[in-house]
Enzyme design. Structure first.
Site, PDB file in Angstrom:
ATOM      1  N   HIS A  55      31.770  47.813  47.254  1.00  0.00           N
ATOM      2  CA  HIS A  55      31.533  47.339  48.756  1.00  0.00           C
ATOM      3  C   HIS A  55      30.600  48.203  49.322  1.00  0.00           C
ATOM      4  CE1 HIS A  55      32.558  45.525  52.425  1.00  0.00           C
ATOM      5  NE2 HIS A  55      33.830  45.752  52.556  1.00  0.00           N
ATOM      6  N   LYS A  77      25.742  47.353  35.956  1.00  0.00           N
ATOM      7  CA  LYS A  77      25.425  46.759  37.395  1.00  0.00           C
ATOM      8  C   LYS A  77      24.460  47.552  38.086  1.00  0.00           C
ATOM      9  CE  LYS A  77      28.153  43.267  38.384  1.00  0.00           C
ATOM     10  NZ  LYS A  77      29.816  43.335  38.983  1.00  0.00           N
ATOM     11  N   ILE A  78      23.394  47.263  38.746  1.00  0.00           N
ATOM     12  CA  ILE A  78      22.455  47.767  39.409  1.00  0.00           C
ATOM     13  C   ILE A  78      23.014  47.621  40.838  1.00  0.00           C
ATOM     14  CG2 ILE A  78      20.163  48.018  40.092  1.00  0.00           C
ATOM     15  CD1 ILE A  78      20.745  48.384  36.917  1.00  0.00           C
ATOM     16  N   MET A  79      23.473  48.688  41.537  1.00  0.00           N
ATOM     17  CA  MET A  79      24.053  48.823  42.771  1.00  0.00           C
ATOM     18  C   MET A  79      22.665  48.492  43.887  1.00  0.00           C
ATOM     19  SD  MET A  79      26.890  49.227  42.237  1.00  0.00           S
ATOM     20  CE  MET A  79      27.796  49.189  41.015  1.00  0.00           C
ATOM     21  N   GLY A  80      23.413  47.684  44.629  1.00  0.00           N
ATOM     22  CA  GLY A  80      22.482  47.107  45.851  1.00  0.00           C
ATOM     23  C   GLY A  80      21.684  46.047  45.527  1.00  0.00           C
ATOM     24  N   PHE A  81      22.122  45.227  44.687  1.00  0.00           N
ATOM     25  CA  PHE A  81      21.967  43.888  44.014  1.00  0.00           C
ATOM     26  C   PHE A  81      22.875  42.852  44.013  1.00  0.00           C
ATOM     27  CE2 PHE A  81      18.178  46.314  43.264  1.00  0.00           C
ATOM     28  CZ  PHE A  81      17.137  45.537  43.629  1.00  0.00           C
ATOM     29  N   HIS A 112      25.201  39.550  45.371  1.00  0.00           N
ATOM     30  CA  HIS A 112      26.341  39.076  46.744  1.00  0.00           C
ATOM     31  C   HIS A 112      27.323  38.165  46.195  1.00  0.00           C
ATOM     32  CE1 HIS A 112      27.830  38.944  50.679  1.00  0.00           C
ATOM     33  NE2 HIS A 112      27.490  40.176  50.804  1.00  0.00           N
ATOM     34  N   ARG A 133      19.718  40.160  55.539  1.00  0.00           N
ATOM     35  CA  ARG A 133      19.771  41.484  56.321  1.00  0.00           C
ATOM     36  C   ARG A 133      18.718  42.316  55.417  1.00  0.00           C
ATOM     37  NH1 ARG A 133      26.007  42.836  55.461  1.00  0.00           N
ATOM     38  NH2 ARG A 133      25.118  42.190  53.437  1.00  0.00           N
ATOM     39  N   ASP A 175      22.394  46.973  51.054  1.00  0.00           N
ATOM     40  CA  ASP A 175      22.649  48.438  50.646  1.00  0.00           C
ATOM     41  C   ASP A 175      21.346  48.896  50.087  1.00  0.00           C
ATOM     42  OD1 ASP A 175      25.118  49.043  51.690  1.00  0.00           O
ATOM     43  OD2 ASP A 175      26.228  47.554  50.148  1.00  0.00           O
ATOM     44  N   ARG A 235      30.839  48.850  61.240  1.00  0.00           N
ATOM     45  CA  ARG A 235      31.840  47.815  60.915  1.00  0.00           C
ATOM     46  C   ARG A 235      33.315  48.139  61.833  1.00  0.00           C
ATOM     47  NH1 ARG A 235      31.514  44.388  56.734  1.00  0.00           N
ATOM     48  NH2 ARG A 235      29.448  44.243  57.020  1.00  0.00           N
ATOM     49  N   ARG A 293      50.402  36.541  53.486  1.00  0.00           N
ATOM     50  CA  ARG A 293      51.236  36.780  52.289  1.00  0.00           C
ATOM     51  C   ARG A 293      51.137  35.654  51.416  1.00  0.00           C
ATOM     52  NH1 ARG A 293      53.927  36.659  47.827  1.00  0.00           N
ATOM     53  NH2 ARG A 293      55.928  37.840  47.752  1.00  0.00           N
TER      54      ARG A 293
HETATM   55  N1  COA Z   1      23.514  44.049  38.668  1.00  0.00           N
HETATM   56  C1  COA Z   1      23.348  43.512  37.366  1.00  0.00           C
HETATM   57  N2  COA Z   1      24.153  42.363  37.067  1.00  0.00           N
HETATM   58  C2  COA Z   1      24.711  41.773  38.391  1.00  0.00           C
HETATM   59  C3  COA Z   1      24.800  42.386  39.464  1.00  0.00           C
HETATM   60  C4  COA Z   1      24.025  43.444  39.788  1.00  0.00           C
HETATM   61  N3  COA Z   1      24.131  44.311  40.748  1.00  0.00           N
HETATM   62  N4  COA Z   1      25.438  41.622  40.344  1.00  0.00           N
HETATM   63  C5  COA Z   1      25.804  40.541  39.545  1.00  0.00           C
HETATM   64  N5  COA Z   1      25.409  40.689  38.425  1.00  0.00           N
HETATM   65  C6  COA Z   1      25.573  39.664  37.381  1.00  0.00           C
HETATM   66  C7  COA Z   1      26.944  40.064  36.559  1.00  0.00           C
HETATM   67  O1  COA Z   1      26.654  40.719  35.397  1.00  0.00           O
HETATM   68  C8  COA Z   1      27.390  38.391  36.206  1.00  0.00           C
HETATM   69  O2  COA Z   1      26.620  38.299  35.128  1.00  0.00           O
HETATM   70  P1  COA Z   1      27.082  37.457  33.850  1.00  0.00           P
HETATM   71  O3  COA Z   1      27.470  36.356  34.490  1.00  0.00           O
HETATM   72  O4  COA Z   1      26.058  37.413  32.900  1.00  0.00           O
HETATM   73  O5  COA Z   1      28.265  38.384  33.416  1.00  0.00           O
HETATM   74  C9  COA Z   1      26.740  37.821  37.307  1.00  0.00           C
HETATM   75  O6  COA Z   1      25.806  38.346  38.080  1.00  0.00           O
HETATM   76  C10 COA Z   1      27.884  37.488  38.503  1.00  0.00           C
HETATM   77  O7  COA Z   1      28.507  38.861  38.649  1.00  0.00           O
HETATM   78  P2  COA Z   1      29.696  39.005  39.528  1.00  0.00           P
HETATM   79  O8  COA Z   1      29.999  40.501  39.302  1.00  0.00           O
HETATM   80  O9  COA Z   1      30.749  38.409  38.634  1.00  0.00           O
HETATM   81  O10 COA Z   1      29.649  38.493  40.662  1.00  0.00           O
HETATM   82  P3  COA Z   1      30.610  38.698  42.000  1.00  0.00           P
HETATM   83  O11 COA Z   1      30.524  37.714  42.943  1.00  0.00           O
HETATM   84  O12 COA Z   1      32.273  39.216  41.516  1.00  0.00           O
HETATM   85  O13 COA Z   1      30.211  40.245  42.376  1.00  0.00           O
HETATM   86  C11 COA Z   1      29.127  41.970  43.902  1.00  0.00           C
HETATM   87  C12 COA Z   1      29.505  40.385  43.777  1.00  0.00           C
HETATM   88  C13 COA Z   1      28.447  42.208  44.980  1.00  0.00           C
HETATM   89  C14 COA Z   1      30.153  42.833  43.715  1.00  0.00           C
HETATM   90  C15 COA Z   1      28.123  42.191  42.399  1.00  0.00           C
HETATM   91  O14 COA Z   1      26.978  41.579  42.665  1.00  0.00           O
HETATM   92  C16 COA Z   1      27.851  43.579  42.265  1.00  0.00           C
HETATM   93  O15 COA Z   1      28.661  44.382  41.624  1.00  0.00           O
HETATM   94  N6  COA Z   1      26.732  44.111  42.856  1.00  0.00           N
HETATM   95  C17 COA Z   1      26.624  45.669  42.929  1.00  0.00           C
HETATM   96  C18 COA Z   1      27.379  46.377  43.874  1.00  0.00           C
HETATM   97  C19 COA Z   1      26.686  46.196  45.388  1.00  0.00           C
HETATM   98  O16 COA Z   1      25.497  46.109  45.678  1.00  0.00           O
HETATM   99  N7  COA Z   1      27.716  45.685  46.215  1.00  0.00           N
HETATM  100  C20 COA Z   1      27.467  45.653  47.677  1.00  0.00           C
HETATM  101  C21 COA Z   1      27.704  44.173  48.050  1.00  0.00           C
HETATM  102  S1  COA Z   1      26.939  43.876  49.640  1.00  0.00           S
END
Ligand code: COA
Length: 370
Positions: A219, A252-256, A258, A267, A309, A334, A353
Site C-alpha cells: 500500500h 514484484k516491482i514496487m510502484g507498478f 493496481h 495520477r 508511488d 490521506r 462485520r
Molecule cells: N510487479 C510485477 N508483477 C506484478 C506487479 C508488480 N508490481 N503487480 C502485479 N503483478 C502481476 C502479479 O505477479 C500477477 O501475475 P500472475 O497472474 O502471473 O501471478 C498479476 O500481476 C496480478 O497481480 P496481483 O498481485 O494478484 O494483483 P492485486 O490486485 O492483488 O495487487 C497490487 C495489486 C497493487 C498489490 C500489486 O500490483 C502490487 O503488489 N504492486 C506493487 C506494490 C505497489 O506498487 N503498491 C502501491 C499500489 S498504489
C-alpha cells in the site's frame, strides 16, 4: 456474495460513498465530482482537504480561515514532544506518526462526534510538526520550533524539514503530490479506518488504524521501495538488466500495478511531469532516465503501468526528502480522505462485520485429548 478464498475482496462492493470514484470509465479518479487533473491544475491541497471534508470547494473566505486555523494549530503539546524525544532514531517514521496520533488522542481526546472537525484540523496541522520535531531531535538533539510563516501544509513541511523556506516550484510540486494522495475510495487503509469508525470509536483511533494499514509495502510503503530500487541502478541499461532478473525471479516491482486501475493510474502522468521538472531543476542525469527505462520494461514485459508511488519516489527525492518520510507524506494527505470517510460512515453508520467461510476441522471433542 461469497468471495473466493484469496480474492482480497477484489470487485466486492463493500459500501457506498459520495466522496470519490476510482477507475470509473471515462472519469478515472474524481473527488466529489471533480476530475483529479482539474484539481491538480487549479487547486491547492488545502482546497482539496476542505472539499473532501465538507463536500464543496471552499469560498475564498473559507479557504483563508481554514489555512489560518491550520497555521495556529501547528504547535505540539510539551507532553507530546517528550514522547517524541523518547522514540528511537531507528524507529520507522510511520511508527512515529502512529504513536504521535495515538498520544495526541490521549492529550486532546475527541469528546463527541461534534468535535470531529477540530480533531481532523489538529491532525492535518500537527503531523508535519510531529515528524520534523522527532527527525531533528534524533539527528541533532535540537528541539526545533515547529512554527513557520508558510500558509500551506506542503511549504510548512519543507521549511521544517530543510530549515529554510522552499522555492515556489518545490512547494507546488509537493502540494500537487498531496492533492494526488489525499483520497482513493475504499483502499485498504480507508476501509480499515471506516471499520474502526463503524464501532463508534473516536477519530484518533480511526486515523491510527489508517496509518498502521498504510505502512505496508503493498500500500503506502511502495514509494519508499520504488526509490530504493531506482537508486540501486547505475544507468538505464543496468536498470533494464536488473528489472529483467527480478521479473524472472517473479519479484514484484514496487510502484507498478493496481487493484482497481487496469490500464493506467491517472495520477501517474501528473506526478511524472513534476518528477521530470524537478529532475531538470536538480541537474539529474541518472535517476529520471532510470525511472523511464523501468517503466518501459514493465510495460513491454508485463503490460503493467506505473502507479502514483513510482514517479512520486523520484519527485520526493529531488525535493530532498529522506526516503523514510515518503510514506508519512502520504499520511499528511490521506488524513483528509480518511477523516472524510469516517464522517461519512458516522452519518449513516452500521457496524461493519462481514462473515467468513469456515474451512477448519469439523466439530470435535476436547474430552479425550486431556
Ligand atoms: N510487479 C510485477 N508483477 C506484478 C506487479 C508488480 N508490481 N503487480 C502485479 N503483478 C502481476 C502479479 O505477479 C500477477 O501475475 P500472475 O497472474 O502471473 O501471478 C498479476 O500481476 C496480478 O497481480 P496481483 O498481485 O494478484 O494483483 P492485486 O490486485 O492483488 O495487487 C497490487 C495489486 C497493487 C498489490 C500489486 O500490483 C502490487 O503488489 N504492486 C506493487 C506494490 C505497489 O506498487 N503498491 C502501491 C499500489 S498504489
Amino acid at each position: 456474495m461469497n468471495a473466493p478464498s484469496n480474492s482480497g475482496l477484489a470487485g466486492v462492493v463493500a459500501g457506498r460513498t459520495a466522496i470519490s470514484t476510482v477507475g470509473k470509465e471515462g472519469t478515472g479518479l474524481t473527488y466529489r465530482g471533480y476530475a483529479i487533473e482539474d484539481l491538480a491544475d487549479h487547486t491547492s491541497f488545502e482546497d482539496v482537504a476542505w472539499l473532501l471534508l465538507h463536500g464543496d470547494l471552499p469560498s475564498p473566505e473559507q479557504l483563508v480561515g481554514f489555512r489560518k486555523r491550520l497555521v495556529c494549530l501547528r504547535t505540539l503539546p510539551d507532553e507530546l514532544k517528550l514522547i517524541l524525544e523518547q522514540l528511537p532514531g531507528s524507529a520507522h517514521a510511520m511508527d512515529v506518526l502512529r504513536t504521535g496520533c495515538s498520544a495526541l488522542g490521549c492529550m486532546e481526546p475527541e469528546h463527541s462526534f461534534k468535535d470531529q472537525n477540530r480533531v481532523v484540523e489538529r491532525l492535518l496541522a500537527t503531523f508535519p510538526s510531529m515528524l520534523c520535531y522527532w527527525h531533528h531531535f534524533q539527528l541533532t538533539s535540537q528541539r526545533i520550533d515547529v512554527e513557520s510563516d508558510d500558509a500551506s501544509v506542503a511549504g510548512h513541511f519543507l521549511h521544517l524539514l530543510l530549515g529554510k523556506p522552499p522555492g515556489d516550484v518545490d512547494r507546488r510540486a509537493l502540494d500537487t503530490a498531496l492533492i494526488l494522495y489525499a483520497e482513493h475510495e475504499f483502499n485498504a487503509s480507508t476501509f480499515a479506518a471506516r471499520i474502526t469508525a463503524s464501532t463508534l470509536s473516536d477519530l484518533y483511533s480511526a486515523i491510527t488504524t489508517g496509518i498502521g494499514t498504510l505502512r505496508g509495502p503493498l500500500h503506502g510503503g511502495a514509494n519508499e521501495e520504488a526509490m530504493a530500487l531506482i537508486d540501486s541502478f547505475t544507468d538505464p541499461d543496468d536498470a533494464e538488466r536488473g528489472i529483467m532478473e527480478r521479473l524472472q525471479r517473479k519479484d514484484k516491482i514496487m510502484g507498478f500495478g493496481h487493484r482497481v486501475y487496469k490500464h493506467a493510474d491517472p495520477r501517474s502522468d501528473i506526478i511524472q511531469r513534476w518528477s521530470k521538472l524537478l529532475s531538470q531543476q536538480a541537474g539529474d542525469t541518472r535517476l529520471y532516465a532510470i525511472s523511464e527505462r523501468i517503466e518501459a520494461v514493465m510495460r513491454r514485459e508485463k503490460g503493467l503501468f506505473p502507479n502514483l508511488d513510482f514517479y512520486s519516489a523520484t519527485a520526493f527525492h529531488f525535493l530532498h526528502i529522506p526516503i523514510s518520510m515518503f510514506t508519512p507524506l502520504f499520511v499528511f494527505a490521506r488524513t483528509a480522505g480518511w477523516a472524510a470517510h469516517v464522517m461519512e460512515q458516522r452519518a449513516d453508520n452500521r457496524l461493519i462485520r462481514p462473515s467468513a467461510e469456515y474451512i477448519g476441522p469439523p466439530l470435535r471433542s476436547a474430552h479425550h485429548s486431556t
